[in-house]
Design a protein around this motif. Sequence first.
Motif, PDB file in Angstrom:
ATOM      1  N   ASP A  15      84.980  86.101   9.099  1.00 31.02           N
ATOM      2  CA  ASP A  15      83.804  85.622   8.384  1.00 31.02           C
ATOM      3  C   ASP A  15      83.183  84.418   9.068  1.00 31.02           C
ATOM      4  O   ASP A  15      81.957  84.248   9.049  1.00 31.02           O
ATOM      5  N   ASP A  16      83.993  83.548   9.651  1.00 32.20           N
ATOM      6  CA  ASP A  16      83.474  82.404  10.400  1.00 32.20           C
ATOM      7  C   ASP A  16      84.535  81.952  11.398  1.00 32.20           C
ATOM      8  O   ASP A  16      85.683  82.388  11.342  1.00 32.20           O
ATOM      9  N   ILE A  17      84.142  81.050  12.306  1.00 33.92           N
ATOM     10  CA  ILE A  17      85.064  80.564  13.337  1.00 33.92           C
ATOM     11  C   ILE A  17      85.102  79.036  13.343  1.00 33.92           C
ATOM     12  O   ILE A  17      85.445  78.425  14.355  1.00 33.92           O
ATOM     13  N   GLY A  18      84.779  78.437  12.239  1.00 37.78           N
ATOM     14  CA  GLY A  18      84.836  76.984  12.153  1.00 37.78           C
ATOM     15  C   GLY A  18      83.547  76.333  12.624  1.00 37.78           C
ATOM     16  O   GLY A  18      82.504  76.980  12.753  1.00 37.78           O
ATOM     17  N   THR A  19      83.630  75.055  12.907  1.00 36.28           N
ATOM     18  CA  THR A  19      82.468  74.288  13.354  1.00 36.28           C
ATOM     19  C   THR A  19      81.993  74.802  14.707  1.00 36.28           C
ATOM     20  O   THR A  19      82.794  74.995  15.624  1.00 36.28           O
ATOM     21  N   LEU A  20      80.694  75.014  14.823  1.00 35.91           N
ATOM     22  CA  LEU A  20      80.124  75.540  16.065  1.00 35.91           C
ATOM     23  C   LEU A  20      79.813  74.405  17.035  1.00 35.91           C
ATOM     24  O   LEU A  20      79.496  73.281  16.631  1.00 35.91           O
ATOM     25  N   TYR A  21      79.910  74.704  18.327  1.00 35.67           N
ATOM     26  CA  TYR A  21      79.540  73.739  19.353  1.00 35.67           C
ATOM     27  C   TYR A  21      78.021  73.729  19.525  1.00 35.67           C
ATOM     28  O   TYR A  21      77.326  74.660  19.115  1.00 35.67           O
ATOM     29  N   ASP A  22      77.510  72.681  20.141  1.00 37.48           N
ATOM     30  CA  ASP A  22      76.083  72.625  20.444  1.00 37.48           C
ATOM     31  C   ASP A  22      75.705  73.816  21.319  1.00 37.48           C
ATOM     32  O   ASP A  22      76.361  74.084  22.326  1.00 37.48           O
ATOM     33  N   GLY A  23      74.670  74.533  20.928  1.00 35.21           N
ATOM     34  CA  GLY A  23      74.223  75.697  21.686  1.00 35.21           C
ATOM     35  C   GLY A  23      74.916  76.985  21.313  1.00 35.21           C
ATOM     36  O   GLY A  23      74.612  78.037  21.891  1.00 35.21           O
TER      37      GLY A  23
END
Length: 278
Positions: free
Chosen positions: A35-43
């Motif tokens: 469902d999600d992979i945690g906090t996303l990196y910039d870009g």
Amino acid sequence: MKKLVLTGAAGRLGSYLREPLTMMCDQLVSTDIADDIGTLYDGETYAKADLASLDDMMRALEGADMVVHMGAYADEGPFEKLLGPNFIGAYNIWEAAARNGLRRVVYGSSIHAVGMHPKTDFIDTEVRHRPDTFYGLAKCFAEDLGSLYWDKRGLESVHMRILSCAQVTSARALGSWLSYDDLIQLVQRSIETPVTGFAVVYGVSNNDRCPVDNSKASFLGYRPKDNAEQFAEQILAETPPLDPRDPGNTCHGGPFAAVELGNSGLATMKIVDDTKKT
């Protein structure tokens, strides 16, 4: 590079590739069935997508330059369990890449495509396929798929036959270890190399006990830095004498060479879950 796609972004190896891949492109699209992979990196953006769905892969790869395909069911299991993500999923990646005009697929292949070769054979990247499991068979399928799509459709691919990318917990890993830093370097070189055609490279660090010959893939510029010998004294002190008749000790595929078809190979290994958290 404008857009890269990473499959298997929720997996352990994918977790270490996400951040460095964002530094190689304007937009990284990470995909998985989570469902999600945690906090996303910039870009970075995340798109939940099923490898077994061609429609999902068509949407994920639209407008991309290349795809780093690490997604799969990452263990041996019944053929039916691997059919969707590993076999059909590979076809969907290559077909979607070809239809969307991508230049290259960088694929997480495995030593298990050639896992039944004896370890006394210093095998190179041109040795014949000799899978040790259905999981290994899927890697053979994807490698041949890459060869076919290069010959017929001009779609480049680099197939990284990873030996063991995990913490060193066994005597086998003293030769087969691929550090996360060397994995990142290998993926970067597979992306940056101007021309690859269809290529196979072993994913292994600069180990003193490395059991494979990577010289025919030197054009990629992959020069691993890490060496598992730093762990040898402790590992060997903790390892009892090995049975020389056990294919898990004598074949390149290690424990996967010893299990019955359809039975988990990871269940017999001490894999440390050190997935990178964001």
